[in-house]
Design a protein around this motif. Structure first.
Motif, PDB file in Angstrom:
ATOM      1  N   VAL A  66       0.865  -1.184   0.000  1.00 27.35           N
ATOM      2  CA  VAL A  66       0.000   0.000   0.000  1.00 27.35           C
ATOM      3  C   VAL A  66       0.900   1.232   0.000  1.00 27.35           C
ATOM      4  O   VAL A  66       1.550   1.541   1.007  1.00 27.35           O
ATOM      5  N   SER A  67       0.961   1.904  -1.128  1.00 22.03           N
ATOM      6  CA  SER A  67       1.811   3.093  -1.220  1.00 22.03           C
ATOM      7  C   SER A  67       1.000   4.357  -1.438  1.00 22.03           C
ATOM      8  O   SER A  67       1.572   5.430  -1.639  1.00 22.03           O
ATOM      9  N   ALA A  68      -0.318   4.244  -1.387  1.00 19.54           N
ATOM     10  CA  ALA A  68      -1.175   5.414  -1.525  1.00 19.54           C
ATOM     11  C   ALA A  68      -1.267   6.139  -0.184  1.00 19.54           C
ATOM     12  O   ALA A  68      -1.561   5.526   0.837  1.00 19.54           O
ATOM     13  N   GLY A  69      -1.002   7.443  -0.195  1.00 18.49           N
ATOM     14  CA  GLY A  69      -1.018   8.220   1.034  1.00 18.49           C
ATOM     15  C   GLY A  69      -2.399   8.728   1.382  1.00 18.49           C
ATOM     16  O   GLY A  69      -3.345   8.628   0.576  1.00 18.49           O
ATOM     17  N   PRO A  70      -2.563   9.277   2.583  1.00 22.00           N
ATOM     18  CA  PRO A  70      -3.864   9.804   3.006  1.00 22.00           C
ATOM     19  C   PRO A  70      -4.333  10.941   2.101  1.00 22.00           C
ATOM     20  O   PRO A  70      -3.534  11.687   1.539  1.00 22.00           O
ATOM     21  N   GLU A  71      -5.641  11.050   1.992  1.00 19.28           N
ATOM     22  CA  GLU A  71      -6.260  12.142   1.242  1.00 19.28           C
ATOM     23  C   GLU A  71      -7.367  12.735   2.105  1.00 19.28           C
ATOM     24  O   GLU A  71      -8.253  12.010   2.557  1.00 19.28           O
ATOM     25  N   GLY A  72      -7.274  14.023   2.345  1.00 17.70           N
ATOM     26  CA  GLY A  72      -8.269  14.653   3.198  1.00 17.70           C
ATOM     27  C   GLY A  72      -8.291  14.066   4.595  1.00 17.70           C
ATOM     28  O   GLY A  72      -9.338  13.994   5.239  1.00 17.70           O
TER      29      GLY A  72
END
Length: 287
Positions: A66-72
């Motif tokens: 999982v390399s997707a970072g936080p959004e909002g």
């Protein structure tokens, strides 16, 4: 190994190159159908996410990055696929979550280890702590084979200081006492591969090199390697940085990397920025 990657970015691509898996053993997510088509042309199975039910892919996978970072302030993977992770938690051999050393906050140049309390001082850091906490809950409550990797500042091919130095736009911004830790993208990939070979669910690892250093030293060394004049030295208070750039200077710490060496057996290819920059310049020459 069947590897599923959420967020096929810079570090994830380096991992795929490191593992050299046969075709058909890597699936990735991307945000647009157009990019999914381009990745498919490269031999990758790509899903548009959010927007695709990832349950079948998690059923297929043995390893997940999982390399997707936080959004909002929210983790986008858990927001859309938490139930699928819960359903398949017990059969996944390894799950890696890419976090950041920003979770430690400011330590006035002092050292931090994986056991240092998480006291982030920026919104980005707080979002990462929240995401780590959510992923750790899946490990505790559902047996997810989670491994957290707290990455320092990433550099590598296409992400070095040479272009700005050549263009004359680089600046040596000086804030007394300021130091950053860094990591070459190839060393990120080898740390992840080493963890896959020695899984330890629940573990967290600092991923950085051996030499935390002031940012102006890195720019200066790049200029020396190019044989160009040193970029101007500018006091931090006079640098007129964007809010985003200035926020990076709000934290100063030295990050300890002994765990990746002692527990994963990693020997860094680029133990400091000097070795890393020399390799990047040599690769440019070869290209």
């Amino acid at each position: 190994m069947n590897l599923l990657i959420f967020g096929y970015g810079y570090s994830a691509k380096a991992l795929v190159a490191e593992l050299a898996l046969p075709p058909g053993h890597v699936r990735v997510t991307t945000r647009s159908a157009g990019k999914a088509d381009r990745l498919a042309a490269q031999g990758l199975t790509a899903r548009v996410f959010p927007g695709t039910d990832m349950g079948p892919d998690l059923a297929w996978a043995t390893h997940v990055l999982v390399s997707a970072g936080p959004e909002g302030g929210q983790d986008p993977v858990l927001a859309e696929a938490r139930d699928a992770f819960v359903a398949h938690a017990g059969r996944l051999d390894w799950v890696g979550y890419l976090s950041t050393t920003g979770v430690y906050g400011d330590h006035a140049g002092g050292w931090v280890t994986e056991d240092t309390p998480l006291t982030p001082s920026t919104e980005r850091g707080r979002a990462r702590v929240a995401a780590e906490t959510e992923w750790q809950a899946l490990h505790r409550e559902h047996g997810l084979a989670l491994h957290i990797f707290r990455l320092a500042g990433i550099y590598g091919p296409g992400r070095g200081p040479f272009e700005k130095v050549r263009e004359g736009t680089a600046r040596r911004i000086v804030k007394p006492g300021q130091v950053f830790s860094r990591i070459h993208v190839e060393d990120i990939a080898q740390v992840l591969a080493a963890s896959m070979a020695r899984p330890d669910p629940g573990a967290a690892y600092n991923v950085c090199d051996d030499d935390p250093a002031p940012p102006q030293d890195v720019i200066g060394h790049a200029a020396e390697l190019l044989g160009l004049p040193l970029p101007p030295e500018i006091p931090f208070d006079e640098a007129e940085l964007s809010p985003m750039a200035a926020s990076f200077y709000a934290e100063s710490k030295r990050v300890d990397n002994r765990r990746i060496k002692e527990e994963l057996g990693v020997r860094l290819r680029y133990p400091d920025y000097r070795a890393g920059l020399a390799a990047l310049l040599a690769a440019e020459g070869g290209a």
